[in-house]
Design an enzyme around this catalytic site. Structure first.
Site, PDB file in Angstrom:
ATOM      1  N   SER A   1       0.846  -1.191   0.000  1.00 48.34           N
ATOM      2  CA  SER A   1       0.000   0.000   0.000  1.00 48.34           C
ATOM      3  C   SER A   1       0.880   1.238   0.000  1.00 48.34           C
ATOM      4  O   SER A   1       2.049   1.191   0.387  1.00 48.34           O
ATOM      5  CB  SER A   1      -0.867   0.004   1.259  1.00 48.34           C
TER       6      SER A   1
ATOM      7  N   TYR B   1      -2.053  -1.208  10.163  1.00 44.12           N
ATOM      8  CA  TYR B   1      -2.139  -1.423   8.708  1.00 44.12           C
ATOM      9  C   TYR B   1      -0.805  -1.067   8.042  1.00 44.12           C
ATOM     10  O   TYR B   1      -0.261  -1.832   7.239  1.00 44.12           O
ATOM     11  CB  TYR B   1      -3.271  -0.553   8.160  1.00 44.12           C
TER      12      TYR B   1
END
Lengths: 275, 284
Positions: free
Chosen positions: A155, A168
């Protein structure tokens, strides 16, 4: 003649979103698909996760492209289930060339307030789950002796910090070194390993109120339009959120012959977000 | 249907090596091509640079795909010559959609022995020339609110290289330049990215000086260099790579597949950058 004629790809999180888009893109280019998805709710996830119907829809759409697909409900936290799913897929489809470690969740929470369960589930799915995916699948590529390609979905969060994403971001950053070590270990087998780093993509993981609130902490009940206004500021190209196909196209480049000497790299697909 | 159907691409250093691979690949995928090359020798460059014959050959290769090619002799150190080349390209083809900012040279010496001329010529071509080329096409792309620029950096844009500090400085520099171009052109929907080639077999790398460097002594051979090339790569059975592998990545970046990719740099290096130094035990 597709770019992936005769190949077989294993994709996690394939029931919907980016995973389904990857399955359809690779199938369109000639690959057969081994698909897994949890098709169930994880405890800490605040938005509805994929269902068996979603996975059935992916199967239908791949078959509509005249490709074969072996789909199984499996949790990336369960190495035995993943191994059984890949083994069965390879038994039916004959080989394995490509692994897309794509399954992931998003559970925004402030670092000092998040429950231990939120942290643990994130690491188990978004980091350890990717390793288990690779652990279960890559031996089949090695034993094929033809080389292959692994793409791990990281990401922009692995590069660019945002509040309430510590677990995350830690998982997604951890994937980068998992990728680099694997790239080094697998290069002698002609197996390439890379990460993709999407900015915001319009999928069910993102298009939900808890995520809208992450982007708009100033509003109690932000709408998609409120979210898009904030998401647009992350990107430099004039776009709020990417489509899953934008990520699938980057993955197609990485796994196809065009990327045949690309390994160990972090491919950012972020509309200029990191600039 | 090609991936660049109806587009026009301008390629600097387009007469041979990676530039020729870019020109031919663009044509194969449906683009008309403006090929810019100095086609002349520079004072500090010890290997033979491109000639008019190389330029003519690339034109022929493009035309073999039934696409139009316009060859222009221009030095990327001259804004005037580049501006004229861009104007001529637009006059001929009506527009420019793609710039492959590829022209480059490679010379060597320990940094403390580099002459002012070596430094200046390197920075002039490999860094300032890249800026001037992008500057030449930017107003036209802004006017049309579309375009894609691909800059050729190097693995030496991300790591050091023994005895070519000026090359390393220029190749690092173009990555910063790429990011700024991407940032400044994003509001117009124009993308800019770079590629970091590993060891590629071209006239720039395949000559006596490079052979000696890889052999570790004067009188080296091409075979010495290709042998050494295996230690530069991690991937099985890989030594110096064909220029086509760079053209394939530029094609991806310039195509719709990468419509949302901007400001990134893509190593195409057979895993060189994940090695620590060289590969002491290459898998053959």
């Amino acid at each position: 003649m597709g770019q992936l004629e005769g190949k077989v790809a294993f994709i996690t999180g394939a029931a919907r979103g980016q995973g389904r888009s990857h399955a359809l893109t690779l199938a369109r280019e000639g690959a057969d698909i081994i698909a897994v998805d949890i098709c169930a709710q994880a405890d800490t996830v605040p938005y509805p996760m994929a269902t068996p119907d979603d996975l059935a829809q992916t199967v239908k759409q791949v078959e509509a492209l005249d490709r074969r697909i072996v789909a199984t409900q499996a949790d990336v936290r369960d190495l035995a289930a993943l191994t059984a799913a890949v083994d069965q897929g390879v038994a039916e489809l004959g080989r394995l060339d490509i692994v897309l470690a794509n399954a992931g969740i998003s559970t925004p929470a402030p670092t000092l307030e998040m429950d231990e369960a939120v942290w643990d589930e994130m690491i188990e799915i978004n980091l350890t789950g990717q390793w288990k995916t690779i652990r279960a699948a890559v031996p089949h590529i090695i034993s094929g002796g033809r080389g292959g390609s692994v793409v791990i979905t990281s990401s922009l969060a692995a590069i660019y910090a945002n509040p309430s994403t510590a677990h995350y971001s830690a998982a997604k950053a951890g994937l980068v070194m998992l990728m680099k070590v694997l790239a080094k270990e697998l290069a002698p087998h002609s197996i390439r390993v890379n990460t993709v780093h999407p900015t915001t993509v319009a999928t069910d993981m993102i298009l939900n109120e808890p995520t809208y609130r992450l982007f708009r902490p100033d509003l109690a009940h932000p709408t998609r339009a409120d979210f898009e206004e904030a998401a647009r500021t992350l990107n430099k190209l004039p776009v709020a959120a990417l489509e899953p196909a934008d990520i699938s196209n980057a993955i197609l480049y990485l796994v196809s012959d065009a990327g045949r000497y690309v390994t160990g790299i972090t491919h950012v697909v972020d509309a200029g977000g990191q600039l | 249907m090609g991936m660049l159907e109806g587009k026009t691409a301008l390629i600097t250093g387009g007469s041979r090596g990676q530039g020729r691979a870019h020109a031919v690949t663009c044509a194969r995928e449906g683009a008309d091509v403006v090929i810019v090359d100095i086609a002349d020798q520079l004072g500090t460059v010890p290997y033979k640079m491109a000639t008019q014959a190389d330029l003519d050959e690339t034109v022929k290769l493009v035309e073999a795909y039934d696409k139009r090619a316009l060859a222009i002799k221009a030095d990327v150190r001259s804004q005037e010559q580049l501006d004229a080349a861009v104007a001529q390209g637009i006059a001929e083809f009506g527009k420019l959609d793609i710039l492959i900012d590829n022209a480059g040279i490679w010379t060597t010496a320990p940094f403390w022995e580099l002459t002012d001329d070596q430094w200046d010529e390197m920075i002039g071509v490999n860094l300032t020339g890249v800026w001037k080329s992008a500057k030449a096409v930017a107003p036209h792309m802004i006017e049309r609110q579309t375009g894609s620029i691909v800059i050729t950096s190097s693995t030496n844009g991300l790591e050091a290289g023994l005895n070519y500090a000026h090359y390393v400085a220029a190749k690092h520099g173009v990555i910063g330049l790429m990011k700024n171009i991407a940032l400044e052109l994003a509001p117009y929907g124009i993308r800019c990215n770079s590629i970091n080639p590993g060891a590629i077999l071209t006239p720039m790398t395949d000559h006596q000086g490079a052979w000696d460097m890889f052999a570790g002594h004067p009188g080296g051979t091409e075979a010495d260099m290709l042998e050494g090339g295996y230690s530069f790569a991690a991937l099985k059975g890989t030594t110096f790579m064909d220029p086509q592998v760079i053209a394939d990545t530029a094609l991806y970046l310039n195509s719709d597949l990468a419509a949302k990719v901007t400001g990134v740099t893509i190593p195409v290096d057979a895993g060189h950058l994940i090695l620590t130094g060289i590969n002491p035990n290459p898998t053959r």
